[in-house]
Design a protein around this motif. Structure first.
Motif, PDB file in Angstrom:
ATOM      1  N   UNK A 191     -31.669  -7.986  70.482  1.00  0.00           N
ATOM      2  CA  UNK A 191     -31.970  -6.581  70.238  1.00  0.00           C
ATOM      3  C   UNK A 191     -32.318  -6.396  68.770  1.00  0.00           C
ATOM      4  N   UNK A 192     -33.169  -5.426  68.500  1.00  0.00           N
ATOM      5  CA  UNK A 192     -33.533  -5.120  67.122  1.00  0.00           C
ATOM      6  C   UNK A 192     -32.588  -4.067  66.558  1.00  0.00           C
ATOM      7  N   UNK A 226     -32.810   1.222  67.893  1.00  0.00           N
ATOM      8  CA  UNK A 226     -32.831  -0.040  68.636  1.00  0.00           C
ATOM      9  C   UNK A 226     -34.168  -0.353  69.308  1.00  0.00           C
ATOM     10  N   UNK A 227     -35.182   0.440  69.062  1.00  0.00           N
ATOM     11  CA  UNK A 227     -36.491   0.161  69.664  1.00  0.00           C
ATOM     12  C   UNK A 227     -37.572   0.868  68.871  1.00  0.00           C
ATOM     13  N   UNK A 228     -38.813   0.422  69.071  1.00  0.00           N
ATOM     14  CA  UNK A 228     -39.947   1.095  68.431  1.00  0.00           C
ATOM     15  C   UNK A 228     -40.066   2.532  68.937  1.00  0.00           C
ATOM     16  N   UNK A 231     -28.354 -11.296  68.711  1.00  0.00           N
ATOM     17  CA  UNK A 231     -28.212 -11.482  70.158  1.00  0.00           C
ATOM     18  C   UNK A 231     -27.477 -10.292  70.765  1.00  0.00           C
ATOM     19  N   UNK A 232     -27.865  -9.907  71.938  1.00  0.00           N
ATOM     20  CA  UNK A 232     -27.222  -8.766  72.600  1.00  0.00           C
ATOM     21  C   UNK A 232     -25.727  -9.035  72.769  1.00  0.00           C
ATOM     22  N   UNK A 233     -24.939  -8.035  72.445  1.00  0.00           N
ATOM     23  CA  UNK A 233     -23.496  -8.164  72.534  1.00  0.00           C
ATOM     24  C   UNK A 233     -22.832  -8.505  71.220  1.00  0.00           C
ATOM     25  N   UNK A 290     -24.683  -7.744  61.942  1.00  0.00           N
ATOM     26  CA  UNK A 290     -26.113  -7.584  61.726  1.00  0.00           C
ATOM     27  C   UNK A 290     -26.722  -8.907  61.262  1.00  0.00           C
ATOM     28  N   UNK A 291     -27.995  -9.104  61.614  1.00  0.00           N
ATOM     29  CA  UNK A 291     -28.729 -10.251  61.110  1.00  0.00           C
ATOM     30  C   UNK A 291     -29.308  -9.950  59.735  1.00  0.00           C
ATOM     31  N   UNK A 292     -30.026 -10.917  59.186  1.00  0.00           N
ATOM     32  CA  UNK A 292     -30.707 -10.719  57.896  1.00  0.00           C
ATOM     33  C   UNK A 292     -31.929  -9.845  58.111  1.00  0.00           C
TER      34      UNK A 292
END
Length: 476
Positions: free
Chosen positions: A6-7, A161-163, A202-204, A208-210
């Motif tokens: 997920x974004x 979470x989405x465009x 990853x979902x769940x 947060x990522x970079x």
């Protein structure tokens, strides 16, 4: 592969304020002036000059905060943000760091998935930088007209979470700003532009990522494309065993891809410190209430009114309140017809379809659109004729009742007139009749279409449908 991720998106939106003069000097802010004709020693940062804060900038920023449900600080200050770019002559930007003017706000958005609240971290005031002009023959030139143009920066929480959610948030934010009158929000002129901070996980997962930052996007279409491409790029990089680097990226409109510009700076790289030439900003309680009282009815208030008064859905109400002009137009139409919900449906479908981009003022007078809706609601014309007449009014606005009468477009609802037409079509199409009676009910649509065609589209579809069902049932 993409479904496993997920974004996570946070947006930084820069809005140019609609003041006549710049934030710290008396230079004009007129868009499109000849290069370097609207700048002075103050906005160029010449030694010995002193900035003087434009009070209207503070008032406008407070209005933006109130329109986005923020808490307004009674005490805030301005800071110097130091960096070295060719379009920033004084090598620092006056902004706000740890004590912004507005904090902890939110906006509710509507998408096809439903309602969602997006948090707003802060809104602060700052000055704009200049503009680099790239020329194949002359090289890169600097236009300083934009230096010192007043901005507010609106920073969202990473709740998107989405465009689709990103665009819904930006449209809602743009509408709220337009309602207050503090900016024209013309994206094509750079009055509203957006930086997209995006990471994937990853979902769940909770962490947060970079993140990467995509700078200065000024079109809803480009923002959506940039988000979708960067999401795919980051997922593919991770799946291939790579790591995402924190960096600033540029979106190329021609290729639809993002490219690295520079490594992302952190706050300590800017060496923030309080601006020694500017006093703190204090907003008194009485003045805050004056500003609050000056704000007109906002999109959410109008949306709620439409839902309660006309039975519209939250999504439809959101679409109708996207601009002051369209909301005003709908209300004028709804007040002039006994079928306000049908008016909303016509505007959302046909009027929105016919409107050119960046236009919110239909060429059809509200009274004429209301009359067209009433003709349809009263059963005098059908929906097909309604669309045809609207197309005519779009090119040359006129009274629809007169036009319908002059061109013989009134709907035929008399069963005795329509029954012979139904019988003729059934006789001419025995196979369709046989198909229907053998259980292929879709055949009725073909018969219906032929009946409507023979009547020039003027037959009342409901009456035709009843006569058709009767004939097919009786003769079976």
């Amino acid at each position: 592969m993409l479904k496993d991720y997920e974004m996570v998106i946070g947006l930084e939106v820069h809005v140019e304020l609609k003041t006549r003069t710049k934030i710290f000097c008396s230079c004009p802010t007129t868009f499109g002036a000849a290069p370097n004709t609207q700048c002075c020693p103050v906005c160029m940062g010449m030694p010995g000059t002193l900035p003087v804060l434009n009070r209207q900038v503070v008032d406008y920023a407070v209005k933006a905060g109130l329109a986005t449900n923020c808490t307004i600080a009674s005490y805030s200050k301005q800071d110097r943000k130091n960096y070295f770019y060719p379009d920033l002559p004084k090598a620092y930007q006056i902004s706000q760091y740890d004590l912004p003017l507005c904090q902890h706000g939110w906006l509710d958005i509507e998408t096809e998935a439903g309602s969602k609240r997006i948090g707003i971290t802060r809104i602060h005031i700052e000055e704009d930088a200049g503009k680099l002009v790239h020329d194949a023959e002359k090289g890169t030139m600097v236009d300083c007209n934009r230096c010192g143009v007043p901005l507010i920066e609106i920073v969202s929480e990473p709740d998107i979470r989405s465009a689709e959610e990103a665009i819904a948030y930006l449209q809602k934010l743009r509408a709220a700003i337009l309602y207050t009158g503090i900016s024209d929000c013309r994206m094509q002129e750079g009055s509203l532009r957006c930086d997209v901070n995006l990471s994937v996980r990853r979902r769940g997962e909770e962490a947060f990522g970079t993140r990467t930052e995509m700078k200065n996007l000024n079109s809803f279409q480009f923002i959506q494309k940039a988000i979708e491409y960067e999401f795919r790029r980051q997922v593919e990089e991770i799946e291939n065993g790579g790591e995402i680097e924190q960096e600033t990226r540029r979106f190329d409109e021609k290729t639809g891809k993002t490219f690295s510009m520079r490594k992302k700076e952190d706050a300590n790289d800017y060496r923030y410190f309080p601006d020694p030439d500017l006093a703190p900003i204090e907003v008194s309680a009485p003045h805050l209430e004056e500003l609050r009282a000056s704000i007109p009815e906002l999109p959410d208030e109008r949306k709620q009114k439409y839902m309660e008064r006309y039975g519209l859905t939250a999504y439809d109400g959101e679409m109708l309140t996207g601009s002051v002009e369209m909301a005003d137009y709908f209300e004028a139409v709804a007040a002039a017809t006994p079928y306000p919900k049908q008016a909303a449906n016509l505007i959302l479908s046909e009027v929105f379809r016919l409107l050119p981009p960046d236009c919110q003022t239909p060429p059809v007078a509200p009274a004429h659109l209301a009359a067209l809706v009433t003709l349809t609601g009263d059963g005098k014309i059908n929906s097909s004729t309604c669309k045809k007449v609207l197309a005519v009014l779009w090119e040359q606005d006129q009274d629809p009742e007169t036009y319908v009468e002059q061109h013989g477009l009134l709907q035929q609802s008399d069963p005795e007139v329509l029954r012979p037409v139904v019988e003729e079509v059934l006789k001419a199409n025995p196979k369709s009749v046989s198909d229907y009676r053998s259980g292929k009910t879709a055949a009725a649509k073909a018969l219906m279409g032929q009946i409507m065609a023979r009547t020039g589209g003027k037959a009342n579809p409901l009456v035709v449908q009843q006569l058709l069902e009767q004939a097919l049932t009786v003769e079976s």
